[in-house]
Design a protein around this motif. Structure first.
Motif, mmCIF file in Angstrom:
data_model
loop_
_atom_site.group_PDB
_atom_site.id
_atom_site.type_symbol
_atom_site.label_atom_id
_atom_site.label_comp_id
_atom_site.label_asym_id
_atom_site.label_seq_id
_atom_site.Cartn_x
_atom_site.Cartn_y
_atom_site.Cartn_z
ATOM 1 N N LEU A 48 10.351 12.423 3.061
ATOM 2 C CA LEU A 48 10.817 11.845 4.429
ATOM 3 C C LEU A 48 12.187 12.248 4.679
ATOM 4 N N ALA B 247 1.678 -9.930 3.849
ATOM 5 C CA ALA B 247 1.350 -10.964 3.057
ATOM 6 C C ALA B 247 2.536 -11.818 3.275
ATOM 7 N N ALA C 136 5.179 -4.195 -9.948
ATOM 8 C CA ALA C 136 5.489 -2.850 -10.272
ATOM 9 C C ALA C 136 6.458 -2.312 -9.024
ATOM 10 N N GLY C 137 7.183 -1.185 -9.514
ATOM 11 C CA GLY C 137 7.672 -0.605 -8.430
ATOM 12 C C GLY C 137 9.012 -1.014 -7.894
ATOM 13 N N LEU D 190 15.985 4.995 7.233
ATOM 14 C CA LEU D 190 15.007 5.692 6.614
ATOM 15 C C LEU D 190 14.159 5.306 5.633
ATOM 16 N N ALA E 239 0.774 -1.290 -0.035
ATOM 17 C CA ALA E 239 -0.075 -0.153 0.034
ATOM 18 C C ALA E 239 0.843 1.214 0.074
ATOM 19 N N SER E 240 1.575 1.353 -1.038
ATOM 20 C CA SER E 240 2.252 2.543 -1.355
ATOM 21 C C SER E 240 2.382 3.151 -2.473
ATOM 22 N N ALA F 146 8.198 4.013 -10.248
ATOM 23 C CA ALA F 146 7.425 3.402 -9.656
ATOM 24 C C ALA F 146 5.660 3.588 -9.889
HETATM 25 C C1 LIG Z 1 13.713 8.684 2.295
HETATM 26 C C2 LIG Z 1 13.374 8.494 0.738
HETATM 27 C C3 LIG Z 1 13.575 9.496 -0.284
HETATM 28 C C4 LIG Z 1 13.412 9.410 -1.453
HETATM 29 N N1 LIG Z 1 13.433 10.376 -2.523
HETATM 30 C C5 LIG Z 1 13.328 10.335 -4.063
HETATM 31 C C6 LIG Z 1 13.463 11.253 -4.682
HETATM 32 O O1 LIG Z 1 13.986 12.206 -4.130
HETATM 33 N N2 LIG Z 1 13.480 10.916 -5.999
HETATM 34 C C7 LIG Z 1 13.092 9.804 -6.324
HETATM 35 O O2 LIG Z 1 12.951 9.453 -7.563
HETATM 36 N N3 LIG Z 1 12.786 8.779 -5.658
HETATM 37 C C8 LIG Z 1 12.925 8.988 -4.399
HETATM 38 N N4 LIG Z 1 12.749 7.810 -3.377
HETATM 39 C C9 LIG Z 1 12.425 6.497 -4.050
HETATM 40 C C10 LIG Z 1 10.785 6.343 -4.134
HETATM 41 O O3 LIG Z 1 10.189 6.806 -2.918
HETATM 42 C C11 LIG Z 1 10.610 4.961 -4.478
HETATM 43 O O4 LIG Z 1 11.116 4.733 -5.431
HETATM 44 C C12 LIG Z 1 8.943 4.548 -4.193
HETATM 45 O O5 LIG Z 1 8.754 4.598 -2.855
HETATM 46 C C13 LIG Z 1 8.728 3.359 -4.591
HETATM 47 O O6 LIG Z 1 7.574 2.841 -4.381
HETATM 48 P P1 LIG Z 1 7.000 1.367 -4.346
HETATM 49 O O7 LIG Z 1 5.534 1.423 -4.106
HETATM 50 O O8 LIG Z 1 7.447 0.271 -5.240
HETATM 51 O O9 LIG Z 1 7.621 0.835 -2.821
HETATM 52 P P2 LIG Z 1 7.656 1.144 -1.335
HETATM 53 O O10 LIG Z 1 7.464 2.768 -1.406
HETATM 54 O O11 LIG Z 1 8.805 0.629 -0.837
HETATM 55 O O12 LIG Z 1 6.282 0.655 -0.722
HETATM 56 C C14 LIG Z 1 6.262 -0.797 -0.549
HETATM 57 C C15 LIG Z 1 5.008 -0.984 0.357
HETATM 58 O O13 LIG Z 1 4.924 -2.451 0.569
HETATM 59 C C16 LIG Z 1 4.638 -2.773 1.983
HETATM 60 N N5 LIG Z 1 4.984 -4.289 2.180
HETATM 61 C C17 LIG Z 1 6.374 -4.769 1.932
HETATM 62 N N6 LIG Z 1 6.297 -5.975 2.019
HETATM 63 C C18 LIG Z 1 4.985 -6.177 2.426
HETATM 64 C C19 LIG Z 1 4.361 -7.429 2.809
HETATM 65 N N7 LIG Z 1 4.954 -8.711 2.633
HETATM 66 N N8 LIG Z 1 2.811 -7.378 2.689
HETATM 67 C C20 LIG Z 1 2.410 -6.348 2.727
HETATM 68 N N9 LIG Z 1 3.088 -5.182 2.611
HETATM 69 C C21 LIG Z 1 4.158 -5.394 2.404
HETATM 70 C C22 LIG Z 1 5.749 -1.609 2.759
HETATM 71 O O14 LIG Z 1 5.423 -1.662 3.994
HETATM 72 C C23 LIG Z 1 5.425 -0.378 1.790
HETATM 73 O O15 LIG Z 1 4.437 0.190 2.465
HETATM 74 C C24 LIG Z 1 12.793 8.026 -1.929
HETATM 75 C C25 LIG Z 1 12.720 7.032 -1.154
HETATM 76 C C26 LIG Z 1 12.968 7.115 0.179
HETATM 77 C C27 LIG Z 1 12.847 6.140 1.201
#
Ligand SMILES: Cc1cc2nc3c(=O)[nH]c(=O)nc-3n(C[C@H](O)[C@H](O)[C@H](O)COP(=O)(O)OP(=O)(O)OC[C@H]3O[C@@H](n4cnc5c(N)ncnc54)[C@H](O)[C@@H]3O)c2cc1C
Length: 410
Positions: free
Chosen positions: A45, A80, A281-282, A129, A9-10, A306
């Motif tokens: 963040l 999960a 994805a992501g 972080l 859920a992101s 993502a």
């Molecule tokens: C501090 C920070 C700063 C950033 N700054 C930049 C930036 O300036 N520019 C840029 O381009 N990108 C930046 N990024 C990268 C960007 O935020 C990520 O690429 C993006 O968040 C990826 O999204 P996502 O949905 O794939 O994964 P995530 O955001 O990691 O979300 C995955 C979610 O799945 C949940 N999850 C994991 N395992 C399970 C499970 N087994 N069951 C249920 N839920 C689960 C996690 O708790 C999380 O909430 C930054 C990242 C961080 C951490």
């Protein structure tokens, strides 16, 4: 298709749910997330939320109202634990199982930990972080005393942003980096060295080429910090706060017995399918990126990739594996450090050829063009966003390196 489970859920997961509804999907959408929060954005963040210039609520991607408008069945605070591919079933950590016609995998990535620090956490002064809770707990530690001593382990993009924000908060900051030139694996040695120089010019001490041996609790009453970072050569840095920013690993352990191919991420085809009826994805997805007449498996940890992949994966699911188009983004990434924005289009590599086509390091504003095998690979800029975006069509059309240089120098 009558039902879809989105796991994670992101950003990618949320964009998938939005795209499903935007495409007219009327069935049930279950959104499973390990965190208790509804989706929020991570880039602030290490920047505005950590600096205290944004309240945490400003980072929210989806609030209760929006979630209810999209008729999302929220399954939050649930992890999960397994996936049955043939049965399209997701096992959860409370022993229950969800089944659906389609599944979106979007569990992102989690920070790598320093070996030997398993018993240390935020209450000891050791932080990573990734989540909003991480950011708020780090901010509390940074603001709980006058000019805390902060050691940041890792001078990658996140470590550098944290160092920048800590310096802005008045902390005394040391960055420890194992590579001789930070970011040289991504931006090459010349641009990497320029980015690294931003630390010194902003009052942050950067130590490169250093091996960290261990982190220890400081001795009570010894006058040292709460933690001490010991280098292999015997040097010791005392710190009130240590932030570990040494990269992330894709969150795929829950898929280990699923039979899916896991190899630095869950491996997808060019349409983001991992199996019939299941897409990914992501940050967790390593997909076949077709570009410029070639193809390679890539996993890219950028916000824009993502977000777009989440939406593309949902559309692929609805269209079906046979007819879905390839996901062929031009990756884009930004990083904010010390009041400047570093922007990158494309996918540069540390050993690419690099030419500065405009501006200079001295000016603090420039465009750097990266090529490999005679083709344009990527463009990076500081302080020249319009010029950077001017290269997008060239990247899209697979321009030669020479044509890109001619464009940049004209
Ligand atoms: C501090 C920070 C700063 C950033 N700054 C930049 C930036 O300036 N520019 C840029 O381009 N990108 C930046 N990024 C990268 C960007 O935020 C990520 O690429 C993006 O968040 C990826 O999204 P996502 O949905 O794939 O994964 P995530 O955001 O990691 O979300 C995955 C979610 O799945 C949940 N999850 C994991 N395992 C399970 C499970 N087994 N069951 C249920 N839920 C689960 C996690 O708790 C999380 O909430 C930054 C990242 C961080 C951490």
């Amino acid at each position: 298709m009558d039902s879809v489970i989105v796991v994670g859920a992101s950003l990618a997961g949320w964009r998938a749910t939005e795209a499903l509804r935007a495409e007219g999907f009327q069935g049930k959408i279950s959104l499973v997330g390990e965190e208790l929060h509804l989706p929020y954005d991570r880039p602030p963040l290490s920047k505005q939320v950590l600096a205290g210039t944004w309240p945490p609520e400003k980072a929210v991607l989806a609030d209760k109202k929006r979630s209810s408008e999209l008729r999302i069945h929220e399954v939050l605070g649930r992890r999960a634990t397994g996936l049955n591919v043939a049965g399209r079933a997701v096992a959860l950590d409370d022993g229950s199982t969800l089944t659906a016609d389609g599944i979106v995998l979007a569990t992102g990535a989690a920070p790598r930990r320093l070996p030997g620090t398993e018993s240390l956490g935020p209450t000891d002064g050791l932080h990573v972080l990734r989540t909003i809770d991480d950011s708020l707990s780090l901010r509390a530690a940074l603001t709980s005393r006058e000019r805390p001593r902060v050691v940041v382990v890792g001078a990658g993009f996140i470590g550098s942003e944290v160092a920048s924000t800590c310096a802005g908060l008045g902390c005394e900051v040391t960055v420890l980096e194992v590579m001789d030139v930070p970011l040289s694996n991504v931006l090459g040695p010349v641009v990497g060295a320029h980015c690294a120089s931003l630390h010194g010019t902003n009052g942050v001490s950067l130590r490169t080429g250093v091996g960290l041996e261990r982190i220890e609790r400081g001795e009570a009453g010894s006058g040292s910090g709460r933690l001490s970072a010991h280098l292999r050569d015997g040097e010791v840095f005392d710190a009130d706060v240590v932030v570990v920013g040494i990269g992330v690993s894709p969150s795929t352990s829950w898929l280990e017995s699923s039979g899916l191919t896991i190899d630095n991420g869950v491996v997808c085809d060019d349409r983001l399918f991992v199996a019939d009826g299941i897409v990914a994805a992501g940050d967790m997805a390593r997909w076949l990126w077709r570009h410029d007449g070639s193809e390679e498996l890539v996993r890219i940890e950028h916000w824009e990739v993502a977000a777009n992949a989440g939406a593309a994966a949902a559309r692929s699911l609805l269209t079906g594996r046979a007819d879905a188009p390839s996901f062929t983004p031009i990756p884009y990434f930004w990083s904010d450090q010390y009041g400047i924005r570093i922007q990158v289009l494309g996918n540069p590599g540390g050993d690419d050829e690099m030419v500065i086509t405009e501006g200079s390091f001295e000016e603090g504003k420039f465009v750097a063009v990266f090529g490999r095998g005679g083709r344009l690979r990527a463009v990076m800029a500081i302080g020249k966003p319009r010029q950077l975006m001017g290269f997008r069509p060239l990247l899209q059309n697979g321009a030669s390196f020479d044509d890109a240089l001619a464009h940049g120098l004209s």
